[in-house]
Motif scaffolding. Structure first.
Motif, mmCIF file in Angstrom:
data_model
loop_
_atom_site.group_PDB
_atom_site.id
_atom_site.type_symbol
_atom_site.label_atom_id
_atom_site.label_comp_id
_atom_site.label_asym_id
_atom_site.label_seq_id
_atom_site.Cartn_x
_atom_site.Cartn_y
_atom_site.Cartn_z
ATOM 1 N N GLN A 34 24.875 -9.603 38.932
ATOM 2 C CA GLN A 34 26.421 -9.771 39.205
ATOM 3 C C GLN A 34 27.742 -11.302 39.107
ATOM 4 O OE1 GLN A 34 25.739 -8.536 43.738
ATOM 5 N NE2 GLN A 34 24.979 -7.012 43.202
ATOM 6 N N TYR A 36 29.412 -13.974 40.449
ATOM 7 C CA TYR A 36 29.950 -14.470 42.099
ATOM 8 C C TYR A 36 31.723 -15.733 42.220
ATOM 9 C CZ TYR A 36 27.518 -11.251 44.665
ATOM 10 O OH TYR A 36 26.833 -10.397 45.279
ATOM 11 N N GLY A 43 31.057 -19.367 51.259
ATOM 12 C CA GLY A 43 30.293 -19.062 50.876
ATOM 13 C C GLY A 43 30.439 -18.308 49.307
ATOM 14 N N PRO A 44 29.797 -17.808 48.353
ATOM 15 C CA PRO A 44 30.616 -17.666 47.076
ATOM 16 C C PRO A 44 30.859 -16.295 47.661
ATOM 17 C CG PRO A 44 28.337 -17.656 47.409
ATOM 18 C CD PRO A 44 28.347 -18.147 48.992
ATOM 19 N N PHE A 103 20.424 -16.043 41.836
ATOM 20 C CA PHE A 103 21.531 -17.088 41.132
ATOM 21 C C PHE A 103 20.714 -18.507 39.790
ATOM 22 C CE2 PHE A 103 24.425 -15.492 44.015
ATOM 23 C CZ PHE A 103 23.742 -14.371 44.808
ATOM 24 N N GLY A 104 22.103 -18.751 39.596
ATOM 25 C CA GLY A 104 21.763 -19.459 38.356
ATOM 26 C C GLY A 104 22.646 -19.806 39.145
ATOM 27 N N GLN A 105 22.642 -21.331 38.423
ATOM 28 C CA GLN A 105 23.571 -23.266 39.107
ATOM 29 C C GLN A 105 24.557 -22.994 39.450
ATOM 30 O OE1 GLN A 105 21.750 -26.726 37.658
ATOM 31 N NE2 GLN A 105 19.911 -25.741 37.086
ATOM 32 N N ARG B 9 27.847 -25.168 62.024
ATOM 33 C CA ARG B 9 28.149 -25.255 61.029
ATOM 34 C C ARG B 9 27.975 -26.687 60.494
ATOM 35 N NH1 ARG B 9 32.797 -22.762 59.031
ATOM 36 N NH2 ARG B 9 32.315 -23.636 57.672
ATOM 37 N N TYR B 31 20.593 -5.673 55.491
ATOM 38 C CA TYR B 31 19.920 -6.452 54.992
ATOM 39 C C TYR B 31 20.434 -7.806 54.860
ATOM 40 C CZ TYR B 31 17.867 -3.279 51.878
ATOM 41 O OH TYR B 31 17.022 -2.429 51.397
ATOM 42 N N TYR B 33 19.821 -12.668 54.792
ATOM 43 C CA TYR B 33 19.446 -13.111 53.496
ATOM 44 C C TYR B 33 20.109 -14.365 53.810
ATOM 45 C CZ TYR B 33 19.577 -8.889 50.317
ATOM 46 O OH TYR B 33 19.647 -7.783 50.061
ATOM 47 N N TYR B 35 20.114 -18.670 52.546
ATOM 48 C CA TYR B 35 19.421 -18.887 51.111
ATOM 49 C C TYR B 35 20.203 -20.388 51.613
ATOM 50 C CZ TYR B 35 20.826 -14.246 48.430
ATOM 51 O OH TYR B 35 21.148 -13.663 47.871
ATOM 52 N N GLN B 37 21.123 -24.384 49.720
ATOM 53 C CA GLN B 37 22.225 -24.679 48.621
ATOM 54 C C GLN B 37 21.845 -26.268 48.209
ATOM 55 O OE1 GLN B 37 26.458 -23.175 47.604
ATOM 56 N NE2 GLN B 37 25.643 -22.945 45.366
ATOM 57 N N GLY B 42 21.142 -24.545 42.892
ATOM 58 C CA GLY B 42 22.181 -23.332 42.953
ATOM 59 C C GLY B 42 21.867 -22.954 44.440
ATOM 60 N N LEU B 43 21.581 -21.143 44.269
ATOM 61 C CA LEU B 43 21.537 -20.923 45.421
ATOM 62 C C LEU B 43 20.141 -20.253 45.753
ATOM 63 C CD1 LEU B 43 24.572 -18.914 46.370
ATOM 64 C CD2 LEU B 43 23.170 -20.017 47.992
ATOM 65 N N TYR B 48 14.559 -13.499 53.762
ATOM 66 C CA TYR B 48 15.155 -11.770 53.501
ATOM 67 C C TYR B 48 14.925 -10.917 55.065
ATOM 68 C CZ TYR B 48 12.413 -9.466 50.450
ATOM 69 O OH TYR B 48 11.070 -8.719 49.801
ATOM 70 N N PHE B 90 23.355 -20.372 53.458
ATOM 71 C CA PHE B 90 24.091 -19.912 53.113
ATOM 72 C C PHE B 90 23.304 -18.414 54.482
ATOM 73 C CE2 PHE B 90 28.245 -21.119 51.923
ATOM 74 C CZ PHE B 90 28.171 -22.379 51.337
ATOM 75 N N THR B 107 25.914 -5.668 46.998
ATOM 76 C CA THR B 107 27.043 -6.854 46.422
ATOM 77 C C THR B 107 26.923 -7.540 48.465
ATOM 78 O OG1 THR B 107 29.194 -5.656 45.983
ATOM 79 C CG2 THR B 107 29.183 -7.856 47.847
ATOM 80 N N GLN B 108 26.463 -8.616 48.164
ATOM 81 C CA GLN B 108 25.746 -9.452 49.387
ATOM 82 C C GLN B 108 27.306 -10.233 49.661
ATOM 83 O OE1 GLN B 108 22.440 -12.041 49.268
ATOM 84 N NE2 GLN B 108 21.056 -10.489 48.141
ATOM 85 N N PHE B 110 28.416 -13.384 51.985
ATOM 86 C CA PHE B 110 27.851 -14.565 52.776
ATOM 87 C C PHE B 110 29.081 -15.321 53.489
ATOM 88 C CE2 PHE B 110 24.780 -15.990 49.606
ATOM 89 C CZ PHE B 110 25.449 -14.912 48.641
ATOM 90 N N GLY B 111 27.731 -15.600 54.793
ATOM 91 C CA GLY B 111 28.592 -16.049 55.871
ATOM 92 C C GLY B 111 29.272 -17.635 55.104
ATOM 93 N N PRO B 112 30.114 -18.923 55.842
ATOM 94 C CA PRO B 112 30.555 -19.811 55.939
ATOM 95 C C PRO B 112 29.368 -20.990 55.529
ATOM 96 C CG PRO B 112 30.555 -19.265 58.351
ATOM 97 C CD PRO B 112 30.186 -18.435 57.654
#
Lengths: 113, 119
Positions: A34, A36, A43-44, A103-105, B9, B31, B33, B35, B37, B42-43, B48, B90, B107-108, B110-112
């Motif tokens: 995927q 993003y 967020g993504p 995820f990648g960076q 936040r 589902y 999750y 994460y 970052q 990255g994430l 989960y 996130f 698809t996931q 995401f929140g803010p």
């Protein structure tokens, strides 16, 4: 070891040109991939999904390719616009029911007018 | 954004204090999750959940615990915060309806995000 690599350096292009972002992976056998988009402080947001048996997917100005032999995905934005400036993340998924993604960076794209 | 809110936040706390971050969804997706970052990483998946009271560890679960007592809420707890847990957190959800031979390709959403600083 397992690794996902995206260009860490920002990609700067001129408006109207095609942007190409690369996602390479090693020691993974993803069932799907995927892409993003992430804007600063947010967020993504999902853009495209491509499965391992698909070579190419398109959505408007976006195109994704997936080469499981090269272990690489390319993400193209044609006719790029300044509004396309953001960080783009690739994410690998396996053939499980958890929906977990690796995820990648991310690569930051800057489109200049 | 699949109706995900995160609270707080922003939070600044001190080393050794417990911290709980809340993720709330309005879509009743199966589902959820958590994460973190960080620059250069990255994430990364912390924990989960695949249903109420069903949770599992992710890539970087040490120092974190989660709970999901209701479909709509997924809590992340840092029992004793450390400076290494300073990060942006996130939450994401996914419907769980994207099952196929390729597995769950959902698809996931995401929140803010929550920016946590541990001093």
């Amino acid at each position: 070891s397992q690794k996902i690599e995206q260009n860490s350096e920002a990609l700067n292009i001129q408006e109207g040109k095609t942007a190409t972002l690369t996602c390479n992976y090693t020691n993974y056998s993803p069932a799907y991939l995927q892409w993003y988009r992430q804007d600063p402080g947010r967020g993504p947001v999902f853009l495209l999904l491509i499965r391992e048996n698909e070579k190419e997917k398109r959505k408007e100005r976006l195109k994704v390719t997936f080469d499981t032999t090269l272990k690489q995905s390319l993400f193209h934005i044609t006719a790029s616009q300044p509004a396309d400036s953001a960080t783009y993340l690739c994410a690998l998924g396996t053939s499980s029911n958890t929906g977990k993604l690796i995820f990648g960076q991310g690569t930051t794209l800057q489109v200049k007018p | 954004d699949a109706g995900i809110t995160q609270s707080p936040r922003h939070k600044v706390t001190e080393t050794g204090t417990p911290v709980t971050l809340r993720c709330h969804q309005t879509e009743n997706h199966r589902y959820m999750y958590w994460y973190r970052q960080d620059p250069g990483h990255g994430l990364r998946l912390i924990h989960y959940s695949y249903g109420v009271k069903d949770t599992d560890k992710g890539e970087v679960s040490d120092g974190y615990s989660v709970s999901r007592s209701k479909t709509e809420d997924f809590l992340l707890t840092l029992e004793s915060a450390t400076s290494s847990q300073t990060s942006v957190y996130f939450c994401a959800n996914a419907p769980g309806t994207g099952a196929s031979l390729a597995g769950n390709t959902d698809t996931q959403y995401f929140g803010p995000g929550t920016r946590l600083t541990v001093l």
